[in-house]
Design an enzyme around this catalytic site. Structure first.
Site, PDB file in Angstrom:
ATOM      1  N   ARG A  78      -6.406  10.629  -0.060  1.00 53.83           N
ATOM      2  CA  ARG A  78      -6.142  11.183  -1.472  1.00 53.83           C
ATOM      3  C   ARG A  78      -7.641  11.260  -2.299  1.00 53.83           C
ATOM      4  O   ARG A  78      -7.923  12.177  -2.938  1.00 53.83           O
ATOM      5  CB  ARG A  78      -5.235  10.254  -2.360  1.00 53.83           C
ATOM      6  CG  ARG A  78      -3.821  10.420  -1.913  1.00 53.83           C
ATOM      7  CD  ARG A  78      -2.975   9.255  -2.346  1.00 53.83           C
ATOM      8  NE  ARG A  78      -3.256   7.965  -1.738  1.00 53.83           N
ATOM      9  CZ  ARG A  78      -3.066   6.737  -2.027  1.00 53.83           C
ATOM     10  NH1 ARG A  78      -2.811   6.381  -3.434  1.00 53.83           N
ATOM     11  NH2 ARG A  78      -3.431   5.776  -1.312  1.00 53.83           N
ATOM     12  N   HIS A 124       0.753  -1.254   0.081  1.00 48.61           N
ATOM     13  CA  HIS A 124      -0.085   0.024   0.119  1.00 48.61           C
ATOM     14  C   HIS A 124       0.936   1.171  -0.007  1.00 48.61           C
ATOM     15  O   HIS A 124       1.911   1.287   0.662  1.00 48.61           O
ATOM     16  CB  HIS A 124      -1.045   0.068   1.337  1.00 48.61           C
ATOM     17  CG  HIS A 124      -1.961   0.940   1.238  1.00 48.61           C
ATOM     18  ND1 HIS A 124      -1.728   2.272   1.363  1.00 48.61           N
ATOM     19  CD2 HIS A 124      -3.322   0.879   1.048  1.00 48.61           C
ATOM     20  CE1 HIS A 124      -3.146   2.861   1.205  1.00 48.61           C
ATOM     21  NE2 HIS A 124      -4.072   2.081   1.011  1.00 48.61           N
TER      22      HIS A 124
END
Lengths: 251, 603
Positions: B256, B236
């Site tokens: 994000r 990740h």
């Protein structure tokens, strides 16, 4: 490198004593890191529960220098390291070994609370319409990670051991979440009063203070439930309407 | 004669995260008796850590979404080595599985008209993730748990399975021990569902907890099931990097999705400089468009920060390697900048990302509404696992099923964020359904008592052995080795060294000893888990060496390009008759024309 000493309760149910372990401490370390380091260095069989190490699973509850906290979210720089840091298991539950307690009572209690039952779906596709304002309240309660620290500090459980008569703050929050779910159809006010001992809570707010999720347990869950219970059980007008119509008044 | 307690269940589900719970609920609903084994307490499995949401093409936020778009997004993200049947079923069934949670008490965040709200996530063309702030996994596991406890399922908490038992070809039970007393339990079952999650503990920097030691994969392998795609591990892109004790803890992609940007130490949004060709058409080429996308502008394309995880992670590694990293070896993830755009930014961030705010504040003294975060890649998820039939989730061992992270296929070479939670629901349900059917159609067979005794003796060996090596030590050495040699950027010579190193670690593991008694003894538990970690690590190394190309989560410095000749097959790992591990390349079955057409249409 700096070192610190941790005084950890070691031993099995009914016994146990504080044992000192000294280990290196580094920047940013939390109590759970120290426990892991001690396990790896000198006490391979030191029993403690943990999972996520990020304050999300609620497994590593303990009493650190006497304060009920999550070990994974307690940074060493918040503690006085000039003397040994004591780490003990939660006291409201039967001790099992080292830092592990038997919390199975909590799982039995939850099973005894009337389960969620939704009303008929609002839309043809089997879904419901709820507005954010309607779910905000229950969402707060659903943040609970079941660390049981609130149960640990509740004097009804911790000091008076009324586990058979009182479900404790965690399950009052759980009940509040069900009662305040906009599509739930059950009524849990009778069981709260008669079986689950809501009257035992005298709103000292100790539970709210220790909640790692900052749920306002007393103000937002318990007090509103108490008010509903009182309205439901003792409202003479509602009772009269109930007698006449045969309907049990809702909350 | 060893001492153990015997339990009979029609279906035994091993693992009580999202997939295990969903499987158990389904099997119980089909009217068979169900046992559910959890390694920890109920409700603590790693599903609680999932943050961003569950992907389902409900189309509540953008009605252009449908299963076909979700299907093609999943294949594109997985670089077309996915099990297309699973990708199809997943995309079609996820909406119903998500809505069902609401009928069981889940409370998702809402749209203005009162429906389930959906958010943007990497690799998903439209806002698709049903969510609750950044604690969706908790909502899901709690909903399944609170529903599941009323379905007549026997829950075995803090119990670890050490061996699957077979009679002939068929699986017929499992041997386990309970953590508290260290007593053994023999489970006799007609069908078994493995839902044990991933292998993150094989790595030093990981978002996974101690539980993720590849138990299901290793148990299945030992029982003769094939493993598939074990080279595909997801790193990740955003794990915490500082302070050292929190290194690896996940920072949700939701940051994000809400407008957070990645910056190097020069303040550059470096993701704009590296957009893969097959994503160019759907990726914004300027910050303004990217911002509009995160704010729900349907005409805007997504910012490059929301490209697939494998790609973003590699870009971060490149920035760090080339000297443009943050002070502690990561890059910056900045959400506070949105105050330039929103008047109430700080409040907005706390509302949308409450646990991230909390996590950084408490663990790193960082206020994410005022300061950028430092992040770097962390071992997060394995796309590979037990090979299963796409419809039934059965492995090649009759009666043995797998679902969720422990199974392979759906995600191909790279998983899209949000596709895991929906995977757990869709295939947990299917595994439970088919396992229950198998249990109804097949009689119980008794495990071999001699084998049970033998396996108990084996499991107790670390406690009996004196002055052996510490299991913690061997585990740490394995984690360091996997991190250094089989991590996010791989090359042949390093992996060959890892294979040699693994042989040595396996040898050391035979001499492991754990002090203390059988009661709640983490040293002993670590010694038992170690065997599984070593098995899955060997499978990862073998598969990663064999795939001489770069694809998805598997990136080779010595073969940096994708090669068509590797695009047509999966790697299968089997246990050979002599006990050694064997790898074969298995061609991917051709996709039906109807699905091919959909892929073409969506290009």
């Amino acid at each position: 490198m700096a070192k610190a000493t941790f005084s950890i309760l070691r031993g099995e149910a009914g016994g146990g004593q504080l044992v000192d372990y000294t280990t290196e401490v580094t920047e940013g370390m939390v109590v759970l890191d120290a426990v892991h380091q001690i396990q790896a260095e000198s006490a391979g069989d030191l029993a403690c529960r943990w999972n996520c190490k990020a304050g999300k699973c609620g497994s590593c509850s303990a009493e650190i220098d006497g304060q009920p906290r999550l070990m994974c979210m307690t940074r060493l720089n918040q503690l006085d390291l000039t003397k040994p840091v004591t780490i003990e298991p939660m006291k409201a539950f039967p001790h099992f070994k080292d830092l592990v307690t038997d919390v199975s009572w909590n799982y039995r209690v939850k099973k005894g609370i009337t389960k969620f039952t939704p009303r008929k779906p609002d839309a043809a596709d089997g879904t419901w319409r709820m507005h954010q304002e309607d779910v905000d309240r229950a969402q707060e309660f659903r943040k609970c990670i079941e660390c049981f620290l609130c149960q640990d500090v509740c004097h009804v459980l911790r000091d008076h051991h009324l586990h058979d008569e009182f479900i404790g703050p965690r399950f009052l929050v759980y009940t509040a979440n069900l009662e305040m779910n906009p599509i739930d159809t059950e009524n849990r006010l009778d069981e709260l009063r008669k079986l689950h001992g809501i009257g035992y809570c005298n709103i000292t707010k100790c539970c709210t203070k220790v909640c790692p999720e900052e749920i306002k347990i007393t103000d937002n869950a318990i007090i509103p439930l108490k008010e509903r219970v009182v309205d439901h059980a003792f409202d003479p007008l509602a009772k009269l309407i109930g007698l006449v119509t045969g309907k049990i008044p809702g909350p | 004669m060893a001492d153990y307690q015997t339990f009979d269940h029609d279906v035994l589900v091993i693992g009580a995260g999202g997939a295990g719970l969903r499987a158990a609920i389904e099997a119980a609903g089909a009217g068979v008796s169900v046992g559910l084994v959890c390694k920890s307490l109920l409700g603590k499995a790693h599903t609680v850590m999932a943050e961003g949401g569950m992907a389902a093409a409900i189309g509540n936020v953008d009605d252009r979404d449908n299963w076909k778009v979700h299907f093609t997004d999943t294949l594109r993200g997985g670089q077309y080595v996915n099990n297309w049947r699973m990708a199809e079923l997943h995309a079609k069934e996820a909406p119903d599985r998500v809505k069902e949670l609401e009928a069981w008490g889940a409370l998702f965040d809402r749209t203005k008209d009162g429906r389930i709200l959906q958010r943007n996530f990497g690799g998903h063309r439209y806002p698709r993730l049903a969510h609750v702030g950044d604690r969706t996994g908790l909502e899901m596991i709690r909903t399944l748990q609170d529903h599941g406890i009323h379905q007549g399922i026997d829950v075995h908490m803090e119990v670890t399975v050490t061996t699957l038992l077979k009679r002939g070809d068929r699986v017929c039970g499992a041997l386990a021990y309970d953590r508290q007393q260290g007593q053994f339990r023999l489970f006799r079952a007609k069908a078994i569902v493995l839902a044990t999650g991933g292998v993150g503990r094989a790595y030093q920097i990981t978002s996974n907890s101690w539980e993720y030691s590849g138990d299901g994969q290793a148990l299945a392998y030992e029982a003769g099931a094939a493993l598939m795609d074990m080279e595909f591990i997801q790193f990740h892109p955003t794990g915490m990097v500082w302070p050292p004790s929190v290194r690896g803890i996940l920072v949700t992609e939701g940051v994000r999705g809400e407008g957070g940007v990645l910056l190097n130490n020069r303040g550059e949004r470096f993701m704009f400089g590296d957009i893969p060709d097959n994503y160019k058409a759907q990726t914004a080429d300027n910050p303004e468009e990217g911002w509009r996308y995160t704010q729900g502008d349907k005409n805007a394309r997504r910012p490059p920060e929301l490209l697939t995880r494998d790609h973003v992670a590699r870009c971060i590694v490149r920035e760090v390697r080339e000297g443009r990293g943050s002070p502690h070896g990561g890059v910056f993830l900045d959400i506070q900048w949105i105050k330039e755009k929103l008047p109430n930014a700080a409040e907005h961030i706390r509302k949308k990302l409450p646990s991230m705010y909390h996590q950084f504040k408490q663990l790193a003294d960082i206020d994410i509404t005022k300061q950028p975060m430092e992040i770097g890649p962390t071992t997060h998820y394995i796309m590979g696992g037990i090979r299963v039939d796409g419809d039934s989730q059965m492995s090649n061992v009759p009666g043995l099923y797998a679902a969720g992270e422990s199974a392979a296929g759906l995600h191909g070479a790279n998983r899209l964020g949000g596709n895991s939670l929906s995977d757990l629901l869709v295939f947990g349900k299917r595994a439970g359904e088919y396992a229950a059917r198998f249990a109804k159609d097949n009689p119980a067979v008794a495990p071999d008592a001699g084998e049970v005794n033998e396996r108990i003796t084996e499991a107790l060996a670390p406690l009996e052995r004196k002055n052996g090596e510490s299991p913690y030590r061997i585990q740490q050495d394995l984690q360091t080795m996997m991190q250094d040699l089989v991590g996010i950027v791989r090359q042949e010579d390093e992996m060959v060294r890892a294979a040699e190193g693994l042989a040595k670690l396996k040898e050391r593991a035979t001499r492991v000893s754990a002090a203390g008694n059988r009661q709640y003894n983490p040293g002993w538990h670590t010694a038992i888990d170690l065997k599984n970690l070593l098995t899955v690590s060997e499978a990862v190394i073998l598969s990663a060496i064999a795939r001489k190309e770069s694809r998805g989560g598997h990136f080779r410095d010595d073969y940096p390009e994708k090669k068509p000749e590797f695009g047509g097959h999966n790697h299968l790992i089997n246990r050979a008759a002599d006990g050694s591990m064997k790898l074969v390349a298995q061609p991917i079955p051709p996709m039906p024309d109807e699905l091919k057409r959909i892929v073409e249409e969506m290009k």
